[in-house]
Design a protein around this motif. Sequence first.
Motif, PDB file in Angstrom:
ATOM      1  N   LYS A  35      15.843  -7.616  -5.527  1.00  0.00           N
ATOM      2  CA  LYS A  35      14.408  -7.588  -5.829  1.00  0.00           C
ATOM      3  C   LYS A  35      13.609  -7.602  -4.532  1.00  0.00           C
ATOM      4  O   LYS A  35      14.000  -8.258  -3.559  1.00  0.00           O
ATOM      5  N   PRO A  36      12.464  -6.890  -4.496  1.00  0.00           N
ATOM      6  CA  PRO A  36      11.640  -6.880  -3.285  1.00  0.00           C
ATOM      7  C   PRO A  36      11.238  -8.298  -2.875  1.00  0.00           C
ATOM      8  O   PRO A  36      10.801  -9.093  -3.704  1.00  0.00           O
ATOM      9  N   ALA A  37      11.427  -8.601  -1.585  1.00  0.00           N
ATOM     10  CA  ALA A  37      11.097  -9.935  -1.081  1.00  0.00           C
ATOM     11  C   ALA A  37      10.023  -9.874   0.002  1.00  0.00           C
ATOM     12  O   ALA A  37       9.089 -10.674  -0.004  1.00  0.00           O
ATOM     13  N   VAL A  38      10.152  -8.950   0.945  1.00  0.00           N
ATOM     14  CA  VAL A  38       9.183  -8.831   2.036  1.00  0.00           C
ATOM     15  C   VAL A  38       9.049  -7.369   2.439  1.00  0.00           C
ATOM     16  O   VAL A  38       9.902  -6.538   2.133  1.00  0.00           O
ATOM     17  N   ALA A  39       7.963  -7.098   3.168  1.00  0.00           N
ATOM     18  CA  ALA A  39       7.755  -5.765   3.724  1.00  0.00           C
ATOM     19  C   ALA A  39       7.765  -5.865   5.240  1.00  0.00           C
ATOM     20  O   ALA A  39       7.280  -6.847   5.804  1.00  0.00           O
ATOM     21  N   VAL A  40       8.317  -4.852   5.875  1.00  0.00           N
ATOM     22  CA  VAL A  40       8.275  -4.742   7.329  1.00  0.00           C
ATOM     23  C   VAL A  40       7.503  -3.461   7.624  1.00  0.00           C
ATOM     24  O   VAL A  40       7.897  -2.373   7.193  1.00  0.00           O
ATOM     25  N   VAL A  41       6.382  -3.617   8.327  1.00  0.00           N
ATOM     26  CA  VAL A  41       5.504  -2.480   8.611  1.00  0.00           C
ATOM     27  C   VAL A  41       5.168  -2.477  10.098  1.00  0.00           C
ATOM     28  O   VAL A  41       5.285  -3.498  10.773  1.00  0.00           O
ATOM     29  N   PRO A  42       4.725  -1.332  10.614  1.00  0.00           N
ATOM     30  CA  PRO A  42       4.310  -1.293  12.014  1.00  0.00           C
ATOM     31  C   PRO A  42       3.187  -2.298  12.276  1.00  0.00           C
ATOM     32  O   PRO A  42       2.374  -2.599  11.392  1.00  0.00           O
ATOM     33  N   LEU A  43       3.139  -2.790  13.490  1.00  0.00           N
ATOM     34  CA  LEU A  43       2.157  -3.810  13.837  1.00  0.00           C
ATOM     35  C   LEU A  43       0.728  -3.328  13.586  1.00  0.00           C
ATOM     36  O   LEU A  43      -0.106  -4.089  13.101  1.00  0.00           O
ATOM     37  N   HIS A  44       0.436  -2.059  13.874  1.00  0.00           N
ATOM     38  CA  HIS A  44      -0.931  -1.566  13.665  1.00  0.00           C
ATOM     39  C   HIS A  44      -1.328  -1.612  12.191  1.00  0.00           C
ATOM     40  O   HIS A  44      -2.496  -1.829  11.857  1.00  0.00           O
ATOM     41  N   VAL A  45      -0.378  -1.441  11.288  1.00  0.00           N
ATOM     42  CA  VAL A  45      -0.671  -1.534   9.853  1.00  0.00           C
ATOM     43  C   VAL A  45      -1.022  -2.973   9.495  1.00  0.00           C
ATOM     44  O   VAL A  45      -1.995  -3.235   8.787  1.00  0.00           O
ATOM     45  N   TYR A  46      -0.244  -3.906  10.003  1.00  0.00           N
ATOM     46  CA  TYR A  46      -0.505  -5.326   9.753  1.00  0.00           C
ATOM     47  C   TYR A  46      -1.858  -5.739  10.344  1.00  0.00           C
ATOM     48  O   TYR A  46      -2.648  -6.418   9.684  1.00  0.00           O
ATOM     49  N   GLU A  47      -2.141  -5.313  11.564  1.00  0.00           N
ATOM     50  CA  GLU A  47      -3.411  -5.676  12.201  1.00  0.00           C
ATOM     51  C   GLU A  47      -4.599  -5.084  11.453  1.00  0.00           C
ATOM     52  O   GLU A  47      -5.630  -5.733  11.294  1.00  0.00           O
ATOM     53  N   ALA A  48      -4.461  -3.855  10.961  1.00  0.00           N
ATOM     54  CA  ALA A  48      -5.542  -3.241  10.172  1.00  0.00           C
ATOM     55  C   ALA A  48      -5.752  -4.020   8.883  1.00  0.00           C
ATOM     56  O   ALA A  48      -6.889  -4.254   8.465  1.00  0.00           O
ATOM     57  N   TRP A  49      -4.668  -4.442   8.242  1.00  0.00           N
ATOM     58  CA  TRP A  49      -4.769  -5.233   7.021  1.00  0.00           C
ATOM     59  C   TRP A  49      -5.517  -6.535   7.296  1.00  0.00           C
ATOM     60  O   TRP A  49      -6.420  -6.909   6.546  1.00  0.00           O
ATOM     61  N   LYS A  50      -5.147  -7.221   8.377  1.00  0.00           N
ATOM     62  CA  LYS A  50      -5.816  -8.482   8.709  1.00  0.00           C
ATOM     63  C   LYS A  50      -7.303  -8.263   8.972  1.00  0.00           C
ATOM     64  O   LYS A  50      -8.144  -9.021   8.490  1.00  0.00           O
ATOM     65  N   SER A  51      -7.622  -7.232   9.721  1.00  0.00           N
ATOM     66  CA  SER A  51      -9.021  -6.938  10.043  1.00  0.00           C
ATOM     67  C   SER A  51      -9.818  -6.632   8.782  1.00  0.00           C
ATOM     68  O   SER A  51     -10.922  -7.155   8.576  1.00  0.00           O
ATOM     69  N   ASN A  52      -9.263  -5.786   7.921  1.00  0.00           N
ATOM     70  CA  ASN A  52      -9.961  -5.442   6.679  1.00  0.00           C
ATOM     71  C   ASN A  52     -10.136  -6.663   5.786  1.00  0.00           C
ATOM     72  O   ASN A  52     -11.183  -6.833   5.152  1.00  0.00           O
ATOM     73  N   ARG A  53      -9.126  -7.519   5.746  1.00  0.00           N
ATOM     74  CA  ARG A  53      -9.196  -8.732   4.928  1.00  0.00           C
ATOM     75  C   ARG A  53     -10.300  -9.658   5.450  1.00  0.00           C
ATOM     76  O   ARG A  53     -11.100 -10.185   4.684  1.00  0.00           O
ATOM     77  N   GLU A  54     -10.362  -9.830   6.764  1.00  0.00           N
ATOM     78  CA  GLU A  54     -11.402 -10.682   7.355  1.00  0.00           C
ATOM     79  C   GLU A  54     -12.789 -10.120   7.070  1.00  0.00           C
ATOM     80  O   GLU A  54     -13.713 -10.867   6.745  1.00  0.00           O
ATOM     81  N   ARG A  55     -12.937  -8.786   7.196  1.00  0.00           N
ATOM     82  CA  ARG A  55     -14.240  -8.179   6.918  1.00  0.00           C
ATOM     83  C   ARG A  55     -14.629  -8.351   5.462  1.00  0.00           C
ATOM     84  O   ARG A  55     -15.782  -8.630   5.144  1.00  0.00           O
ATOM     85  N   LEU A  56     -13.669  -8.179   4.559  1.00  0.00           N
ATOM     86  CA  LEU A  56     -13.949  -8.332   3.135  1.00  0.00           C
ATOM     87  C   LEU A  56     -14.406  -9.756   2.838  1.00  0.00           C
ATOM     88  O   LEU A  56     -15.423  -9.963   2.171  1.00  0.00           O
ATOM     89  N   PHE A  57     -13.670 -10.753   3.336  1.00  0.00           N
ATOM     90  CA  PHE A  57     -14.059 -12.123   3.065  1.00  0.00           C
ATOM     91  C   PHE A  57     -15.386 -12.470   3.729  1.00  0.00           C
ATOM     92  O   PHE A  57     -16.173 -13.250   3.177  1.00  0.00           O
ATOM     93  N   GLY A  58     -15.668 -11.883   4.880  1.00  0.00           N
ATOM     94  CA  GLY A  58     -16.976 -12.074   5.511  1.00  0.00           C
ATOM     95  C   GLY A  58     -18.096 -11.535   4.640  1.00  0.00           C
ATOM     96  O   GLY A  58     -19.145 -12.178   4.473  1.00  0.00           O
ATOM     97  N   MET A  59     -17.877 -10.354   4.078  1.00  0.00           N
ATOM     98  CA  MET A  59     -18.880  -9.777   3.170  1.00  0.00           C
ATOM     99  C   MET A  59     -19.070 -10.657   1.941  1.00  0.00           C
ATOM    100  O   MET A  59     -20.203 -10.859   1.491  1.00  0.00           O
ATOM    101  N   ILE A  60     -17.982 -11.144   1.406  1.00  0.00           N
ATOM    102  CA  ILE A  60     -18.064 -11.998   0.221  1.00  0.00           C
ATOM    103  C   ILE A  60     -18.867 -13.258   0.544  1.00  0.00           C
ATOM    104  O   ILE A  60     -19.748 -13.651  -0.226  1.00  0.00           O
ATOM    105  N   GLU A  61     -18.592 -13.878   1.687  1.00  0.00           N
ATOM    106  CA  GLU A  61     -19.334 -15.088   2.076  1.00  0.00           C
ATOM    107  C   GLU A  61     -20.815 -14.789   2.248  1.00  0.00           C
ATOM    108  O   GLU A  61     -21.669 -15.571   1.816  1.00  0.00           O
TER     109      GLU A  61
END
Length: 96
Positions: A35-61
Amino acid sequence: MEKQLSISQVREELGTLVDEVQYENSKYIILRHGKPAVAVVPLHVYEAWKSNRERLFGMIERMQAAAGDMDPDEAMALVLEAQQAVRAEHRERGPG
């Protein structure tokens, strides 16, 4: 499309996996007990995800602060609108 490997395969092929992710932008789903347990992705994909998540939560706040005593359904509609705007911006920029 992601490639799938079991944990035992990862142990045997870790160096190759890291090279493929780092240099070829490959993505892997690591399976535990089939069963799927974790994903391994390039660092730039992870960093983009983190940035987008921070921006989304900033907008929500910011929207929560601006909404004050706004009806919760109306506030949720604004949150969904902001989420769609972030996703549209990400699609326009493309991967990476």
